[in-house]
Design a protein around this motif. Structure first.
Motif, short mmCIF file in Angstrom:
data_model
loop_
_atom_site.label_atom_id
_atom_site.label_comp_id
_atom_site.label_asym_id
_atom_site.label_seq_id
_atom_site.Cartn_x
_atom_site.Cartn_y
_atom_site.Cartn_z
N PRO A 142 0.86 -1.21 0.00
CA PRO A 142 0.00 0.00 0.00
C PRO A 142 0.89 1.25 0.00
O PRO A 142 1.12 1.87 1.03
N LEU A 143 1.36 1.60 -1.18
CA LEU A 143 2.39 2.63 -1.31
C LEU A 143 1.94 3.98 -0.75
O LEU A 143 2.69 4.64 -0.02
N THR A 144 0.73 4.39 -1.07
CA THR A 144 0.24 5.69 -0.58
C THR A 144 0.20 5.72 0.94
O THR A 144 0.62 6.70 1.58
N GLU A 145 -0.29 4.64 1.54
CA GLU A 145 -0.36 4.55 3.00
C GLU A 145 1.03 4.56 3.62
O GLU A 145 1.27 5.21 4.65
N LEU A 146 1.95 3.83 3.00
CA LEU A 146 3.32 3.78 3.51
C LEU A 146 3.97 5.17 3.43
O LEU A 146 4.59 5.65 4.39
N MET A 147 3.83 5.83 2.29
CA MET A 147 4.46 7.13 2.10
C MET A 147 3.90 8.17 3.07
O MET A 147 4.61 9.11 3.47
N ALA A 148 2.65 8.00 3.47
CA ALA A 148 2.05 8.93 4.43
C ALA A 148 2.71 8.84 5.80
O ALA A 148 2.62 9.79 6.60
N LEU A 149 3.36 7.72 6.09
CA LEU A 149 4.03 7.54 7.38
C LEU A 149 5.45 8.10 7.41
O LEU A 149 6.05 8.23 8.48
N ILE A 150 6.00 8.37 6.24
CA ILE A 150 7.40 8.79 6.16
C ILE A 150 7.56 10.20 6.69
O ILE A 150 6.81 11.11 6.34
N ARG A 151 8.56 10.37 7.56
CA ARG A 151 8.89 11.66 8.14
C ARG A 151 10.26 12.09 7.63
O ARG A 151 11.03 11.27 7.13
N PRO A 152 10.60 13.35 7.78
CA PRO A 152 11.95 13.78 7.41
C PRO A 152 13.05 13.01 8.15
O PRO A 152 14.17 12.89 7.64
N ASN A 153 12.72 12.49 9.35
CA ASN A 153 13.73 11.77 10.14
C ASN A 153 13.55 10.25 10.08
O ASN A 153 14.11 9.53 10.91
N THR A 154 12.77 9.75 9.12
CA THR A 154 12.62 8.29 9.01
C THR A 154 13.97 7.68 8.63
O THR A 154 14.53 7.99 7.58
N LYS A 155 14.48 6.82 9.48
CA LYS A 155 15.82 6.26 9.28
C LYS A 155 15.83 5.15 8.24
O LYS A 155 16.73 5.06 7.41
N MET A 156 14.80 4.28 8.29
CA MET A 156 14.83 3.10 7.42
C MET A 156 13.42 2.61 7.14
O MET A 156 12.53 2.72 7.98
N ILE A 157 13.25 2.06 5.95
CA ILE A 157 12.05 1.32 5.58
C ILE A 157 12.48 -0.13 5.34
O ILE A 157 13.43 -0.38 4.59
N CYS A 158 11.82 -1.07 6.00
CA CYS A 158 12.17 -2.49 5.91
C CYS A 158 11.09 -3.24 5.13
O CYS A 158 9.93 -3.24 5.54
N LEU A 159 11.48 -3.87 4.05
CA LEU A 159 10.54 -4.58 3.19
C LEU A 159 11.10 -5.95 2.85
O LEU A 159 12.29 -6.22 3.08
N ASN A 160 10.25 -6.82 2.32
CA ASN A 160 10.81 -8.00 1.65
C ASN A 160 10.01 -8.27 0.39
O ASN A 160 8.81 -8.10 0.34
N SER A 161 10.76 -8.63 -0.65
CA SER A 161 10.16 -8.82 -1.97
C SER A 161 10.93 -9.92 -2.69
O SER A 161 12.12 -9.79 -2.91
N ALA A 162 10.26 -11.01 -2.98
CA ALA A 162 8.86 -11.27 -2.75
C ALA A 162 8.57 -11.41 -1.25
O ALA A 162 9.44 -11.77 -0.47
N ASN A 163 7.31 -11.14 -0.90
CA ASN A 163 6.93 -11.10 0.50
C ASN A 163 6.81 -12.50 1.09
O ASN A 163 6.29 -13.41 0.47
N ASN A 164 7.31 -12.62 2.30
CA ASN A 164 7.11 -13.81 3.13
C ASN A 164 6.08 -13.42 4.18
O ASN A 164 6.35 -12.51 4.98
#
Length: 372
Positions: A142-164
Motif C-alpha cells: 500500500p504505497l500511498t499509505e506507507l508514504m504517508a508515514l514517512i517523516r523527514p527523520n525516518t531512518k529506514m524502511i524495511c521490506l521484503n520482496s517477494a513477500n514472506n
C-alpha cells in the motif's frame, strides 16, 4: 534489550521434525549434497578431494573473491568489494539493522512480513510504524499509505520482496516511486530479496541497483534450494559496506571455507538451478491453484512464481488449532497465520517434492471436509 519470540521459528523448531508431509517450508525443494556438487558433472569424491588439500583456517573473512564476483554478477550496479558474506539472509538483515538502527530512530515496515524486519528495530529502541498488506488488494504494497508515514527523520524502511509469507512482489514502478520519494530525506531502504522470483524479471528489481541507500539482502536458502550451508550476503554501496564491516567483525568473523566453496559452486551453476527450480515452481503452482479452485474452504492470492503461499481458511476453529489438528491427524505441517499475527491464514510451502505436495493437499482436504 527485550524482543518478542520469533513466531515462525518457534513453530518450526517445535513441529517440523514431527511431520510426514512438510508443507511449512518456503524453500524450493532442497537439493542433496550429491545433487549440488553434481550440477556440472563433478563427483563428490573429486570435489572433496580438492577441498581436502585446503587448510581449515578462517579463510577469506568477507567471502572469497570467487564468491564476491559470483554474487556481484547477480546485480547491475553493485561493486564486487561491496558484497559481504553473512550467515544466511537472517545474518544479513541483522547486520544491516545492528549497524544502522539506534534508540529513537523512526522505522517503517509492513505486516505480514519476516519478523526480523519489525521486531529487531523495536528491540534496538526504534519507533516502528507498520502498514498492513491486504488480501483484498492482492497483498500489494500500500504505497500511498506507507508514504504517508514517512517523516523527514525516518531512518529506514524495511521490506521484503517477494513477500514472506504471501509470495507477492513489490514491482519496479512502485519501488522506484518509493525511492524517489525518500531520496531527499536520506532514508535507507532494506529489502530482504531472498525470494527473488524466477520468471518476473520485468517486475522485479534489486533495491541496491536503483538506490544508493538501498540494502539488498539475500541468501542461497530459498530460490537456490540450499538452506543447509547458511550462506547469505549484503549488497550495498561502498559507504554502507565499510560501515557493515565494522559491525560484522563483532557478530560473524567468517562463514567457513567449506560453506564458501559450496556457495561458489552453487553460484557458478545458478543457471542450472534456475532451470530446475522454475519447473518445480511452475508445475507445483499449477497443482496448488487447481486444488484451491476445488476447495470451498480455501482462498488464495497466487504467489508470483516464488516458493511461498498464504492460504485463507474458512474453518470453525483458529488457524493455529487447525494446523495442530492437521499435524496430529494427517501428519501434514503448515505454518499458522498466528505466527505472523494473521489469524485465519496459513503459510503453505508448495515447492516441496511433487508427491509430498499432492499427498499433503489431499490430506488437508480430508480434514477440511470433516467440518462440512
Amino acid at each position: 534489550m527485550k524482543i518478542k519470540a520469533f513466531g515462525v521459528e518457534e513453530w518450526l523448531n517445535e513441529y517440523e521434525t514431527k511431520a510426514n508431509y512438510d508443507l511449512a517450508q518456503s524453500t524450493v525443494a532442497s537439493m542433496t549434497l550429491e545433487e549440488i556438487i553434481g550440477l556440472d558433472g563433478t563427483s563428490v569424491t573429486d570435489f572433496f578431494e580438492d577441498l581436502g588439500k585446503t587448510k581449515m583456517n578462517y579463510g577469506h573473512i568477507e567471502g572469497s573473491p570467487d564468491f564476491k564476483e559470483q554474487v556481484a554478477a547477480l546485480y547491475q550496479n553493485v561493486d564486487v568489494d561491496n558484497i559481504l558474506q553473512t550467515n544466511g539472509a537472517t545474518g544479513a538483515n541483522f547486520l544491516a539493522l545492528y549497524a544502522l538502527i539506534e534508540p529513537g530512530d523512526h522505522v517503517i515496515s509492513v505486516l505480514p512480513t519476516y519478523q526480523q524486519l519489525v521486531d529487531i528495530p523495536r528491540s534496538f529502541g526504534a519507533k516502528v510504524d507498520t502498514v498492513y498488506l491486504s488480501q483484498d488488494s492482492n497483498w500489494e504494497l500500500p504505497l500511498t499509505e506507507l508514504m504517508a508515514l514517512i517523516r523527514p527523520n525516518t531512518k529506514m524502511i524495511c521490506l521484503n520482496s517477494a513477500n514472506n509469507p504471501t509470495g507477492t512482489l513489490i514491482n519496479k514502478t512502485n519501488l522506484q516511486k518509493l525511492v524517489d520519494f525518500v531520496r531527499p530525506f536520506g532514508t535507507y531502504i532494506l529489502v530482504d530479496e531472498v525470494y527473488a522470483p524466477f520468471d518476473d524479471a520485468d517486475n522485479f528489481v534489486a533495491i541496491a541497483d536503483i538506490y544508493d541507500r538501498g540494502i539488498s539482502t539475500n541468501s542461497l536458502s530459498k530460490s537456490f534450494s540450499v538452506p543447509g550451508i547458511r550462506i547469505g550476503w549484503t549488497a550495498t554501496n561502498k559507504e554502507l559496506a565499510d560501515l557493515f564491516r565494522k559491525y560484522r567483525d563483532y557478530t560473524l568473523i567468517c562463514c567457513g571455507i567449506i560453506d564458501d566453496a559450496l556457495a561458489v559452486h552453487i553460484l557458478k551453476n545458478k543457471d542450472k538451478i534456475k532451470e530446475r527450480n522454475q519447473k518445480i515452481v511452475a508445475d507445483n503452482l499449477k497443482i496448488l491453484e487447481e486444488w484451491v479452485a476445488q476447495e470451498k474452504r480455501v482462498n488464495l492470492v497466487s504467489p508470483k512464481m516464488v516458493s511461498t503461499s498464504f492460504i485463507q481458511l474458512d474453518i470453525p476453529i483458529s488457524s493455529k488449532e487447525f494446523c495442530l489438528q492437521l499435524l496430529e491427524e494427517e501428519g501434514v505441517l503448515l505454518v499458522p497465520g498466528e505466527a505472523y499475527d494473521m489469524k485465519g491464514f496459513a503459510r503453505l510451502g508448495y515447492c516441496a517434492q511433487e508427491p509430498v505436495l499432492r499427498e499433503g493437499l489431499k490430506r488437508i482436504s480430508r480434514l477440511l471436509a470433516s467440518y462440512d
